[in-house]
Enzyme design. Sequence first.
Site, short mmCIF file in Angstrom:
data_model
loop_
_atom_site.label_atom_id
_atom_site.label_comp_id
_atom_site.label_asym_id
_atom_site.label_seq_id
_atom_site.Cartn_x
_atom_site.Cartn_y
_atom_site.Cartn_z
N MET A 16 0.84 -1.21 0.00
CA MET A 16 0.00 0.00 0.00
C MET A 16 0.87 1.26 0.00
SD MET A 16 -3.01 1.27 2.55
CE MET A 16 -2.10 1.73 3.99
N SER A 109 6.72 2.69 12.60
CA SER A 109 5.30 2.70 12.97
C SER A 109 5.16 3.34 14.35
CB SER A 109 4.83 1.24 12.99
OG SER A 109 3.82 1.06 13.91
N SER A 110 3.96 3.83 14.67
CA SER A 110 3.76 4.50 15.97
C SER A 110 3.84 3.50 17.13
CB SER A 110 2.42 5.22 15.99
OG SER A 110 1.38 4.30 15.76
N CYS A 111 3.81 2.18 16.84
CA CYS A 111 3.86 1.20 17.94
C CYS A 111 5.24 1.12 18.59
CB CYS A 111 3.41 -0.18 17.46
SG CYS A 111 4.57 -0.96 16.35
N TYR A 138 7.25 -6.82 16.78
CA TYR A 138 7.33 -5.93 15.62
C TYR A 138 7.98 -4.60 16.01
CZ TYR A 138 5.29 -3.31 11.67
OH TYR A 138 5.08 -2.55 10.56
N LYS A 142 11.46 -2.75 14.67
CA LYS A 142 11.47 -1.38 14.11
C LYS A 142 12.44 -0.48 14.89
CE LYS A 142 8.32 -1.54 10.78
NZ LYS A 142 8.71 -1.39 9.38
N PRO A 165 5.08 6.60 10.61
CA PRO A 165 3.70 6.97 10.26
C PRO A 165 2.69 6.59 11.33
CG PRO A 165 4.66 5.42 8.65
CD PRO A 165 5.56 5.45 9.84
N LEU A 168 -2.33 4.38 8.67
CA LEU A 168 -2.48 4.80 7.27
C LEU A 168 -3.69 4.11 6.65
CD1 LEU A 168 1.26 4.44 6.23
CD2 LEU A 168 0.08 6.53 6.92
N HIS A 181 -7.17 -3.41 8.84
CA HIS A 181 -7.22 -2.41 9.91
C HIS A 181 -8.64 -1.86 10.02
CE1 HIS A 181 -2.70 -1.94 9.01
NE2 HIS A 181 -2.83 -2.54 10.17
N1 LIG Z 1 -0.45 0.40 6.74
C1 LIG Z 1 -0.30 1.13 7.84
O1 LIG Z 1 -1.28 1.55 8.49
C2 LIG Z 1 1.07 1.48 8.34
C3 LIG Z 1 1.15 2.31 9.46
C4 LIG Z 1 2.38 2.64 9.93
C5 LIG Z 1 3.52 2.16 9.33
N2 LIG Z 1 3.45 1.39 8.23
C6 LIG Z 1 4.72 0.91 7.64
O2 LIG Z 1 4.82 1.13 6.26
C7 LIG Z 1 5.55 0.07 5.64
C8 LIG Z 1 4.76 -0.52 4.49
O3 LIG Z 1 3.49 -0.96 4.98
P1 LIG Z 1 2.28 -1.37 4.00
O4 LIG Z 1 1.03 -1.08 4.74
O5 LIG Z 1 2.51 -0.79 2.64
O6 LIG Z 1 2.47 -2.96 3.96
P2 LIG Z 1 2.07 -3.98 2.78
O7 LIG Z 1 0.98 -3.43 1.94
O8 LIG Z 1 1.86 -5.30 3.47
O9 LIG Z 1 3.40 -4.07 1.91
C9 LIG Z 1 4.57 -4.64 2.41
C10 LIG Z 1 5.50 -4.95 1.28
O10 LIG Z 1 6.65 -5.57 1.83
C11 LIG Z 1 7.12 -6.53 0.91
N3 LIG Z 1 7.81 -7.61 1.61
C12 LIG Z 1 7.44 -8.26 2.75
N4 LIG Z 1 8.32 -9.24 3.04
C13 LIG Z 1 9.26 -9.22 2.04
C14 LIG Z 1 10.42 -10.00 1.77
N5 LIG Z 1 10.79 -11.01 2.58
N6 LIG Z 1 11.14 -9.71 0.66
C15 LIG Z 1 10.75 -8.71 -0.17
N7 LIG Z 1 9.68 -7.92 0.04
C16 LIG Z 1 8.94 -8.19 1.14
C17 LIG Z 1 5.89 -7.09 0.21
O11 LIG Z 1 6.28 -7.45 -1.10
P3 LIG Z 1 5.41 -8.42 -2.09
O12 LIG Z 1 4.10 -7.74 -2.29
O13 LIG Z 1 6.22 -8.49 -3.32
O14 LIG Z 1 5.30 -9.74 -1.36
C18 LIG Z 1 4.91 -5.90 0.25
O15 LIG Z 1 4.85 -5.26 -0.99
C19 LIG Z 1 5.88 -0.93 6.76
O16 LIG Z 1 7.18 -0.71 7.22
C20 LIG Z 1 4.91 -0.58 7.85
O17 LIG Z 1 5.43 -0.83 9.12
C21 LIG Z 1 2.25 1.03 7.71
#
Ligand SMILES: NC(=O)c1ccc[n+]([C@@H]2O[C@H](COP(=O)([O-])OP(=O)(O)OC[C@H]3O[C@@H](n4cnc5c(N)ncnc54)[C@H](OP(=O)(O)O)[C@@H]3O)[C@@H](O)[C@H]2O)c1
Length: 318
Positions: A16, A109-111, A138, A142, A165, A168, A181
């Site tokens: 995302m 992340s805020s956690c 987790y 981080k 962040p 999100l 979420h």
């Molecule tokens: N979503 C939220 O509310 C939120 C809030 C705060 C922080 N964040 C942070 O933002 C970041 C991205 O989050 P997101 O929501 O975009 O997560 P997401 O949609 O689950 O995307 C995570 C990505 O990580 C890649 N990935 C996971 N394991 C991998 C591996 N072993 N090798 C290569 N690629 C790998 C996946 O690739 P593939 O698709 O190719 O498998 C996926 O595209 C994270 O660090 C998260 O902590 C998110």
Amino acid sequence: MISKESKIYIAGHRGMVGSAIWRQLSEQGYTNLIGLSSSELDLKDQKAVATFFETEKPDVVIDAAAKVGGILANNSYPYQFLMENMQIQNNLIDASLKNDVEKFIFLGSSCIYPKLAPQPLKEDYLLTNSLEPTNEWYAVAKITGIKAVESIRKQFGKDYVSLMPTNLYGTHDNFDLNTSHVLPAMIRKFHEAKENGHAPVTLWGSGTPMREFLFVDDMAASVIFALENRLPEHLYNVGTGVDLTIKELAELIQKVTGHTGEILWDSEKPDGTPRKLMDVSKMHELGWKHKVDLENGIARTYQWFLENINNFKEMKMS
Ligand SMILES: NC(=O)c1ccc[n+]([C@@H]2O[C@H](COP(=O)([O-])OP(=O)(O)OC[C@H]3O[C@@H](n4cnc5c(N)ncnc54)[C@H](OP(=O)(O)O)[C@@H]3O)[C@@H](O)[C@H]2O)c1
């Protein structure tokens, strides 16, 4: 110097957040973006990551790759949440340092902040008290990433930075009710209840906890802000600085989706932390501020949900 021709590797570019960063960089004329799926390059594999960096020699690395999940997943797989996240970020950070990557942007992340830290959460509260036990695996991973970035700045003077962040939401969100979420789950529940003759919608808890939400395109904009400016410190919160109750959120989503039925609250279910709000004054002082208000962001997310609804059909209801 970063330019529109700089080679920018976005780790997690199909997620995302990563996909929003890719879209926005392309729209702004960055022409040299690279990304690989986890099946093409498993970031847990140190040797494969080292070879990739030696071959590609990126100028910039944006780390939006992580193993993410809710409380249930964190509780069931503590080892994977700790170890896989450390492996992914360690491999990326170490390969970046060894290959002289000019700029590294780490997403956390805020956690990472203590469970009982004062609100709003300031960057200074890191490591001042105990973490929330449900996602500490987790969070600890981080925190080690933040410390790796900080140590590189301190020892090598490089322009590496961590962005934290808030919650999100947005296009390309996860609408699977088993793993999603709160915000995308509510969009799906209200939409399906509307289709079902405006049936009542039952939501978890009392509706009184307060939460903050940031549209994913605003998150991407903060990453580009960090890319185009040398930020003076190692750690920055990214959010709106504004929160609302879960009940207010439900009413907003009900309005946007056009559901007119009843909302019921299942107070047997847990509420979670009463309040979680980021202090975003450091980013505001530097000149970054979010642009998309919550109602507009929800409307854009609902539109995307409707356009992609066939892709969610196979996802199970909870
Ligand atoms: N979503 C939220 O509310 C939120 C809030 C705060 C922080 N964040 C942070 O933002 C970041 C991205 O989050 P997101 O929501 O975009 O997560 P997401 O949609 O689950 O995307 C995570 C990505 O990580 C890649 N990935 C996971 N394991 C991998 C591996 N072993 N090798 C290569 N690629 C790998 C996946 O690739 P593939 O698709 O190719 O498998 C996926 O595209 C994270 O660090 C998260 O902590 C998110």
